[in-house]
Design an enzyme around this catalytic site. Sequence first.
Site, short mmCIF file in Angstrom:
data_model
loop_
_atom_site.label_atom_id
_atom_site.label_comp_id
_atom_site.label_asym_id
_atom_site.label_seq_id
_atom_site.Cartn_x
_atom_site.Cartn_y
_atom_site.Cartn_z
N ASP A 1 0.99 -1.44 -0.01
CA ASP A 1 0.01 0.09 -0.18
C ASP A 1 0.80 1.25 0.11
OD1 ASP A 1 -1.65 2.04 0.73
OD2 ASP A 1 -2.90 0.62 2.11
N THR B 1 -4.12 13.60 -13.88
CA THR B 1 -5.27 13.52 -15.10
C THR B 1 -5.82 15.08 -15.47
OG1 THR B 1 -7.95 13.09 -15.02
CG2 THR B 1 -6.79 13.66 -12.84
N ASP B 2 -6.64 15.24 -16.56
CA ASP B 2 -7.05 16.50 -16.99
C ASP B 2 -8.19 16.93 -15.98
OD1 ASP B 2 -8.92 14.70 -17.82
OD2 ASP B 2 -8.93 15.60 -19.89
N LYS C 1 -6.80 14.14 -6.79
CA LYS C 1 -5.63 14.06 -7.73
C LYS C 1 -5.03 15.55 -7.73
CE LYS C 1 -4.37 11.38 -10.03
NZ LYS C 1 -3.35 10.11 -10.01
P1 NAD Z 1 -6.91 1.85 -12.49
O1 NAD Z 1 -7.84 2.19 -11.28
O2 NAD Z 1 -6.98 0.58 -13.49
O3 NAD Z 1 -5.62 1.29 -11.67
C1 NAD Z 1 -5.01 1.77 -10.35
C2 NAD Z 1 -4.10 0.88 -9.96
O4 NAD Z 1 -3.81 1.33 -8.54
C3 NAD Z 1 -4.74 -0.50 -9.53
O5 NAD Z 1 -3.91 -1.68 -10.00
C4 NAD Z 1 -4.88 -0.52 -8.16
O6 NAD Z 1 -4.66 -1.79 -7.17
C5 NAD Z 1 -3.72 0.26 -7.56
N1 NAD Z 1 -3.81 1.05 -6.13
C6 NAD Z 1 -5.05 1.57 -5.58
N2 NAD Z 1 -4.70 1.75 -4.66
C7 NAD Z 1 -3.53 1.56 -4.15
C8 NAD Z 1 -2.45 1.72 -3.00
N3 NAD Z 1 -3.12 2.32 -1.89
N4 NAD Z 1 -1.37 1.49 -3.02
C9 NAD Z 1 -0.81 0.61 -4.11
N5 NAD Z 1 -1.66 0.29 -5.18
C10 NAD Z 1 -2.85 0.90 -5.08
O7 NAD Z 1 -6.40 3.33 -12.74
P2 NAD Z 1 -5.86 3.72 -14.25
O8 NAD Z 1 -7.20 4.26 -15.01
O9 NAD Z 1 -4.86 2.87 -14.84
O10 NAD Z 1 -5.18 5.14 -13.83
C11 NAD Z 1 -3.71 5.03 -13.40
C12 NAD Z 1 -3.38 6.73 -13.07
O11 NAD Z 1 -3.71 7.32 -14.39
C13 NAD Z 1 -4.37 7.30 -11.81
O12 NAD Z 1 -3.15 8.06 -11.24
C14 NAD Z 1 -5.12 7.89 -12.74
O13 NAD Z 1 -5.45 9.07 -11.70
C15 NAD Z 1 -4.07 8.47 -13.84
N6 NAD Z 1 -5.30 8.65 -15.23
C16 NAD Z 1 -6.08 8.02 -15.58
C17 NAD Z 1 -6.89 8.19 -16.70
C18 NAD Z 1 -7.75 7.37 -17.38
O14 NAD Z 1 -8.54 7.58 -18.24
N7 NAD Z 1 -8.18 6.08 -16.66
C19 NAD Z 1 -6.59 9.27 -17.23
C20 NAD Z 1 -5.50 10.27 -17.03
C21 NAD Z 1 -4.81 10.01 -15.69
O1 DAU Z 2 -10.16 12.69 -17.93
C1 DAU Z 2 -9.47 11.52 -17.52
C2 DAU Z 2 -10.16 10.78 -16.63
O2 DAU Z 2 -10.96 9.92 -17.28
C3 DAU Z 2 -9.24 9.86 -15.59
O3 DAU Z 2 -8.78 10.86 -14.56
C4 DAU Z 2 -10.46 8.86 -14.77
O4 DAU Z 2 -9.54 8.26 -13.91
C5 DAU Z 2 -11.08 8.17 -15.75
O5 DAU Z 2 -12.06 7.25 -15.07
C6 DAU Z 2 -12.03 9.16 -16.71
O6 DAU Z 2 -13.07 9.75 -15.84
P1 DAU Z 2 -14.39 9.91 -16.58
O7 DAU Z 2 -15.49 10.09 -15.53
O8 DAU Z 2 -14.53 10.92 -17.79
O9 DAU Z 2 -14.72 8.26 -17.14
P2 DAU Z 2 -15.81 7.39 -17.14
O10 DAU Z 2 -15.39 6.30 -18.18
O11 DAU Z 2 -16.59 7.19 -15.83
O12 DAU Z 2 -17.09 8.10 -18.09
C7 DAU Z 2 -16.80 8.70 -19.24
C8 DAU Z 2 -18.14 9.39 -19.55
O13 DAU Z 2 -19.16 8.56 -19.57
C9 DAU Z 2 -18.56 10.46 -18.46
O14 DAU Z 2 -19.05 11.52 -18.99
C10 DAU Z 2 -19.67 9.69 -17.71
C11 DAU Z 2 -20.36 8.94 -18.88
N1 DAU Z 2 -20.76 7.45 -18.22
C12 DAU Z 2 -19.93 6.80 -17.74
C13 DAU Z 2 -20.44 5.67 -17.25
C14 DAU Z 2 -19.59 4.62 -16.48
C15 DAU Z 2 -21.95 7.40 -18.55
O15 DAU Z 2 -23.02 7.97 -19.41
N2 DAU Z 2 -22.63 5.85 -18.15
C16 DAU Z 2 -21.71 5.13 -17.42
O16 DAU Z 2 -22.29 4.03 -17.06
#
Ligand code: NAD
Ligand code: DAU
Length: 351
Positions: free
Chosen positions: A60, A131-132, A161
């Site tokens: 963790d 993240t944005d 974040k």
């Molecule tokens: P994810 O939820 O798929 O993965 C997160 C990982 O972190 C998991 O493997 C989880 O087990 C681990 N984790 C959570 N809590 C923990 C802890 N306390 N200690 C150690 N490990 C821990 O997330 P993701 O979508 O791959 O995002 C990764 C990073 O990128 C995040 O920092 C997120 O904010 C950032 N990000 C994500 C997106 C997106 O679209 N998914 C976009 C921009 C930035």
């Molecule tokens: O912009 C970067 C971010 O994008 C990351 O930092 C986050 O970790 C990632 O989860 C993502 O956030 P969003 O909230 O934009 O992603 P999500 O896939 O949850 O949702 C995308 C869009 O779709 C949002 O406008 C909400 C909508 N949505 C989402 C879900 C899960 C729906 O309409 N129905 C749904 O069931």
Amino acid sequence: MKTILITGGAGFIGSHTVRLFVTKYPEYKIVNLDKLTYAGNLENLKDIENKPNYIFEQGDIADLKFITNLFKKYNFDSVIHLAAESHVDRSITDPLVFIRTNITGTATLLHVAKESWKESNKKNLFYHVSTDEVFGSLELGGDFFYEDTPYDPKSPYSSSKASSDHLVRAWNHTYNMPVVISNCSNNYGPYQFPEKLIPLFINNILKKKPLPVYGEGINVRDWLFVEDHAKAIDVIFHKGKIGETYNIGGHNEWTNIDLIKLLCKQVDEKIRNPEGTSEKLITYVTDRSGHDLRYAIDATKIKDELGWIPSLQFDEGLRKTIDWYLENISWLDNVTSGTYQDYYKKQYKQD
Ligand code: NAD
Ligand code: DAU
């Protein structure tokens, strides 16, 4: 040999980043630290788990004693920090875990890295992946997020974040910690947990379940293929300027409803459904509380200064993503049924 700590490497973006670094840089030792929460899945890394330059550690990031011992054990040169709670909807129902992991966890890593690097004569780097969403929400058809756009986060997730970004900058300013930050738009692609829009909807289409569109489906997101994000992380890690922030995005804005209709069409074509089959599953549901209207990244700085641009057009990236989920139904089934957690239970503790 450089030893690099990658946190959150069993998650979605983390697993692509770990894979890229382990395969592209055999001269680096990559230590993947992950707590294996519900979002962490070691199946994501099955293809590289036996590589000689790859090590997995379960733990963790908010556990000070554990992190201190880990730094003593490996004497890391650099950190690429992705571990986080990442789903906005979960942050609305269960915010405190986001505060602990995203804020306390980041502060713990910074604190231990600073102590560990105090007398270091090596080039160290703490790279924070963000993240944005920290910039808040934009008007439809309006301006973009730039690196100097003031922070205005709106959800417990984005606020946590944003806090972590501030902490990273504070460690740079106060302790001269060598840091770099990137803020990326919405990612999509293989291994994304089916709670996020695209994999959830692919899964629901395959299972003939409703597709829950929040509100009117007019919210806009800027989508980037996950491997392009991992490549951007590689470029920033190696060429980014200390203390700088880089925006990463796809210049690829879609309203949710347009994206969902395209997704339905592409899946129907792929599985030979009659035209319009999957669209019938679209169900408008109550909007997400505080739902950000629009995100859109201006990624000129990373293009001009570091030469990174996305490699995939959205149409192609979405097809690749659909193909991957269809070819990996067992991954999807293991994740949705929860058996992915049983798989490693013998070896690793699960949350
Ligand atoms: P994810 O939820 O798929 O993965 C997160 C990982 O972190 C998991 O493997 C989880 O087990 C681990 N984790 C959570 N809590 C923990 C802890 N306390 N200690 C150690 N490990 C821990 O997330 P993701 O979508 O791959 O995002 C990764 C990073 O990128 C995040 O920092 C997120 O904010 C950032 N990000 C994500 C997106 C997106 O679209 N998914 C976009 C921009 C930035
Ligand atoms: O912009 C970067 C971010 O994008 C990351 O930092 C986050 O970790 C990632 O989860 C993502 O956030 P969003 O909230 O934009 O992603 P999500 O896939 O949850 O949702 C995308 C869009 O779709 C949002 O406008 C909400 C909508 N949505 C989402 C879900 C899960 C729906 O309409 N129905 C749904 O069931």
